[in-house]
Design a protein around this motif. Structure first.
Motif, PDB file in Angstrom:
ATOM      1  N   SER A   9      15.219  95.866  19.134  1.00  0.00           N
ATOM      2  CA  SER A   9      16.431  95.510  18.399  1.00  0.00           C
ATOM      3  C   SER A   9      16.064  95.235  16.948  1.00  0.00           C
ATOM      4  O   SER A   9      14.904  94.947  16.640  1.00  0.00           O
ATOM      5  CB  SER A   9      17.111  94.279  19.024  1.00  0.00           C
ATOM      6  N   ALA A  10      17.058  95.300  16.080  1.00  0.00           N
ATOM      7  CA  ALA A  10      16.815  95.047  14.665  1.00  0.00           C
ATOM      8  C   ALA A  10      16.352  93.612  14.441  1.00  0.00           C
ATOM      9  O   ALA A  10      15.524  93.344  13.562  1.00  0.00           O
ATOM     10  CB  ALA A  10      18.082  95.318  13.859  1.00  0.00           C
ATOM     11  N   ASP A  11      16.855  92.674  15.239  1.00  0.00           N
ATOM     12  CA  ASP A  11      16.496  91.260  15.070  1.00  0.00           C
ATOM     13  C   ASP A  11      15.094  90.947  15.560  1.00  0.00           C
ATOM     14  O   ASP A  11      14.408  90.097  15.003  1.00  0.00           O
ATOM     15  CB  ASP A  11      17.483  90.369  15.841  1.00  0.00           C
ATOM     16  N   GLY A  50      21.171  91.192  35.048  1.00  0.00           N
ATOM     17  CA  GLY A  50      21.731  90.156  34.192  1.00  0.00           C
ATOM     18  C   GLY A  50      21.457  90.479  32.737  1.00  0.00           C
ATOM     19  O   GLY A  50      20.963  91.554  32.394  1.00  0.00           O
ATOM     20  N   GLU A  51      21.774  89.521  31.865  1.00  0.00           N
ATOM     21  CA  GLU A  51      21.590  89.717  30.428  1.00  0.00           C
ATOM     22  C   GLU A  51      20.144  89.457  30.024  1.00  0.00           C
ATOM     23  O   GLU A  51      19.511  88.506  30.475  1.00  0.00           O
ATOM     24  CB  GLU A  51      22.501  88.788  29.631  1.00  0.00           C
ATOM     25  N   VAL A  52      19.631  90.293  29.138  1.00  0.00           N
ATOM     26  CA  VAL A  52      18.276  90.149  28.611  1.00  0.00           C
ATOM     27  C   VAL A  52      18.287  89.074  27.514  1.00  0.00           C
ATOM     28  O   VAL A  52      19.036  89.177  26.544  1.00  0.00           O
ATOM     29  CB  VAL A  52      17.757  91.485  28.032  1.00  0.00           C
ATOM     30  N   VAL A  53      17.447  88.050  27.708  1.00  0.00           N
ATOM     31  CA  VAL A  53      17.281  86.975  26.723  1.00  0.00           C
ATOM     32  C   VAL A  53      15.806  86.966  26.330  1.00  0.00           C
ATOM     33  O   VAL A  53      14.928  86.953  27.188  1.00  0.00           O
ATOM     34  CB  VAL A  53      17.708  85.613  27.314  1.00  0.00           C
ATOM     35  N   VAL A  54      15.545  86.985  25.020  1.00  0.00           N
ATOM     36  CA  VAL A  54      14.176  87.157  24.528  1.00  0.00           C
ATOM     37  C   VAL A  54      13.793  86.026  23.577  1.00  0.00           C
ATOM     38  O   VAL A  54      14.589  85.602  22.745  1.00  0.00           O
ATOM     39  CB  VAL A  54      14.038  88.512  23.795  1.00  0.00           C
ATOM     40  N   THR A  55      12.548  85.572  23.714  1.00  0.00           N
ATOM     41  CA  THR A  55      11.943  84.659  22.753  1.00  0.00           C
ATOM     42  C   THR A  55      10.780  85.393  22.099  1.00  0.00           C
ATOM     43  O   THR A  55       9.933  85.960  22.794  1.00  0.00           O
ATOM     44  CB  THR A  55      11.434  83.375  23.440  1.00  0.00           C
ATOM     45  N   THR A  69      20.410  89.248  23.847  1.00  0.00           N
ATOM     46  CA  THR A  69      20.550  90.594  23.294  1.00  0.00           C
ATOM     47  C   THR A  69      21.915  91.201  23.560  1.00  0.00           C
ATOM     48  O   THR A  69      22.326  92.124  22.872  1.00  0.00           O
ATOM     49  CB  THR A  69      19.489  91.545  23.889  1.00  0.00           C
ATOM     50  N   GLY A  70      22.601  90.719  24.603  1.00  0.00           N
ATOM     51  CA  GLY A  70      23.873  91.325  24.990  1.00  0.00           C
ATOM     52  C   GLY A  70      23.692  92.544  25.878  1.00  0.00           C
ATOM     53  O   GLY A  70      24.651  93.185  26.267  1.00  0.00           O
ATOM     54  N   ARG A  95      26.070  96.783  28.711  1.00  0.00           N
ATOM     55  CA  ARG A  95      26.296  95.608  27.876  1.00  0.00           C
ATOM     56  C   ARG A  95      26.768  94.423  28.717  1.00  0.00           C
ATOM     57  O   ARG A  95      27.495  94.589  29.691  1.00  0.00           O
ATOM     58  CB  ARG A  95      27.345  95.910  26.805  1.00  0.00           C
ATOM     59  N   ALA A  96      26.365  93.229  28.311  1.00  0.00           N
ATOM     60  CA  ALA A  96      26.705  92.009  29.041  1.00  0.00           C
ATOM     61  C   ALA A  96      28.062  91.445  28.646  1.00  0.00           C
ATOM     62  O   ALA A  96      28.661  90.706  29.414  1.00  0.00           O
ATOM     63  CB  ALA A  96      25.630  90.945  28.811  1.00  0.00           C
TER      64      ALA A  96
END
Length: 191
Positions: A9-11, A50-55, A69-70, A95-96
């Motif tokens: 992702s861009a972020d 489920g939704e992907v959550v990243v640290t 990430t959505g 998409r979530a």
């Protein structure tokens, strides 16, 4: 030339990459990844969508802590056949954000989660929105373990109180609801 997938992702930059085994995407070593139930942030079991959550702490000036990430995905069990030992995901599965509008009111996955929290006997829930009879209709499909000890009237009251809309309840057998990460399924047709 053999082409391989990458998930980024861009972020965050790179999150995961495909290997020559072509069995899912291996998580980058500098990334902590979770799969959570959309609208709640609660971790799901291995294999559940489920939704992907990243640290990511790569950029010390701009660290990303539990960045949603959505995107939808699922963790694959075991290690990659190529020998990479880090966690793997199935890849991008949609998409979530499943927010939908019913009778002019927005209904969010977090509202479905709030209903489920009020009724701990509900193991899994999916709100289905249709218009089979010409008007918008919400049905909360619920999986209740064991006997149907939950009161449909109490769940209907929670739907009304939390969403400010009328809804119905349909009981489903444990494991009957699909494992696709959807909390709200808008199946309306506009022919």
């Amino acid at each position: 030339i053999a082409g391989y997938q990458a998930y980024a992702s861009a972020d965050l930059g790179g999150i995961a990459y495909e290997t020559e085994a072509r069995e899912g995407l291996v998580i980058d070593e500098g990334v902590l990844l979770e799969i959570v139930r959309p609208g709640t942030g609660d971790p799901v079991a291995v294999g559940e969508v489920g939704e992907v959550v990243v640290t990511s702490l790569f950029n010390t000036d701009y660290p990303m802590i539990r960045f949603g990430t959505g995107d939808l995905s699922a963790i694959l069990p075991g290690i990659s056949p190529c020998g990479r030992t880090n966690l793997r995901i199935k890849g991008w599965m949609g998409r979530a954000d499943q927010t939908t509008k019913v009778k002019g009111m927005f209904v969010h996955p977090s509202q479905v989660a709030a209903i489920v929290r009020r009724h701990p006997e509900i193991a899994k829930a999916r709100l289905v929105v249709d218009n089979a009879e010409g008007g918008d209709r919400m049905t909360l499909n619920v999986e209740v373990a064991g006997t149907r000890s939950s009161s449909a009237e109490a769940i209907v009251a929670s739907i009304r109180e939390i969403t400010k809309l009328r809804g119905e309840v349909a009981y489903r057998a444990p494991g009957e609801l699909p494992n696709d990460g959807k909390v709200i399924d808008d199946v309306r047709k506009y022919d």
